[in-house]
Design a protein around this motif. Structure first.
Motif, short mmCIF file in Angstrom:
data_model
loop_
_atom_site.label_atom_id
_atom_site.label_comp_id
_atom_site.label_asym_id
_atom_site.label_seq_id
_atom_site.Cartn_x
_atom_site.Cartn_y
_atom_site.Cartn_z
N GLU A 31 0.85 -1.19 0.00
CA GLU A 31 0.00 0.00 0.00
C GLU A 31 0.89 1.24 0.00
O GLU A 31 2.08 1.17 0.34
N GLN A 32 0.31 2.37 -0.38
CA GLN A 32 1.12 3.56 -0.56
C GLN A 32 0.49 4.77 0.13
O GLN A 32 -0.73 4.84 0.30
N LEU A 33 1.36 5.72 0.47
CA LEU A 33 0.95 7.02 0.97
C LEU A 33 1.63 8.06 0.09
O LEU A 33 2.85 8.15 0.07
N TRP A 34 0.82 8.84 -0.64
CA TRP A 34 1.37 9.88 -1.50
C TRP A 34 1.30 11.21 -0.77
O TRP A 34 0.24 11.60 -0.25
N ILE A 35 2.42 11.93 -0.74
CA ILE A 35 2.49 13.26 -0.15
C ILE A 35 2.86 14.25 -1.25
O ILE A 35 3.87 14.05 -1.93
N CYS A 36 2.06 15.29 -1.40
CA CYS A 36 2.30 16.21 -2.52
C CYS A 36 1.70 17.58 -2.23
O CYS A 36 1.10 17.81 -1.17
#
Length: 230
Positions: A31-36
């Motif tokens: 699973e992923q966590l995108w920070i932008c």
């Protein structure tokens, strides 16, 4: 969970990429966590009413499939998109939302700010007269009798510092939470934020906290990683 710092990315292709990841993620894939952060854009949730977009001007308006009304994204705002499987983590949507809000509360606490929940209104708020006060809000969420209507949100004396809007498809989440750090807040005057006319929006800089985008992003990512662990 794989944390990915994307930097500044356009909203529309990021939205498409989230949907693709959720739809196509293979069993066993991390699973992923995108920070932008995004260039200026207004996003309209599924419940969004066009009349809450007062005068968009040169800022694009993008319809989305998240919950909620209209909000604004722009430079100086940390946006976090957790792409996780709630079924695998054994908690429901309400608990997921609570954990997202708690991550913001702990991030704000790192900078000395007290974040508050408001009954009937997702997101995170601060006292305008004293953002560092630990006094309990009278309009905090409180226990309701089953079947009773949701309370009408009361934003008296408060400013909104973080917005929350999610989508869950086949137990998988996308969209997420946005924390205002050091922004040009004037675009919020072109909309009724989250569908509430006159709702004041603030960021860390306007309440007297000097923090860089990178500092806030790292802190929010750490809190989300910790709180979304199984």
């Amino acid at each position: 969970m794989d944390v990915r710092l994307l930097g500044r990315v356009d909203y529309a292709p990021t939205f498409d990429a989230m949907k693709d990841f959720v739809a196509q993620r293979l069993p066993g894939e991390r699973e992923q966590l995108w920070i932008c952060e995004h260039p200026p854009v207004f996003t309209l949730g599924l419940a969004g009413k066009p009349e809450h977009v007062l005068m968009p001007g040169d800022i694009p308006v993008v319809p989305t499939d998240r919950g909620g009304q209209v909000t604004y994204h722009g430079p100086g705002q940390v946006v976090a998109y957790p792409l996780i499987d709630l079924k695998a983590r054994s908690y429901f949507v309400k608990e997921y939302v609570h954990r997202l809000e708690e991550a913001v509360i702990r991030t704000l606490a790192h900078f000395g700010v007290t974040g508050h929940r408001v009954a009937g209104a997702p997101g995170m708020y601060v006292r305008l007269d004293d953002p560092f006060s630990h006094a309990v809000l009278p309009q905090r969420p409180q226990r309701r009798e089953p079947g009773s209507p949701a309370p009408q949100p009361d934003f008296s004396g408060l400013g909104k510092i973080a917005a929350l809007g999610i989508k869950v498809s086949n137990h998988r989440t996308y969209h997420g939470v946005a924390l205002n750090v050091a922004m040009d807040l004037s675009p919020y005057q072109r909309i009724n934020p989250c569908g509430y006319a006159g709702l004041q929006t603030v960021d860390l800089s306007t309440i007297g906290v000097s923090a860089t985008w990178d500092e806030a992003a790292q802190q929010l990512a750490a809190q989300l990683t910790r709180l979304l662990a199984v």
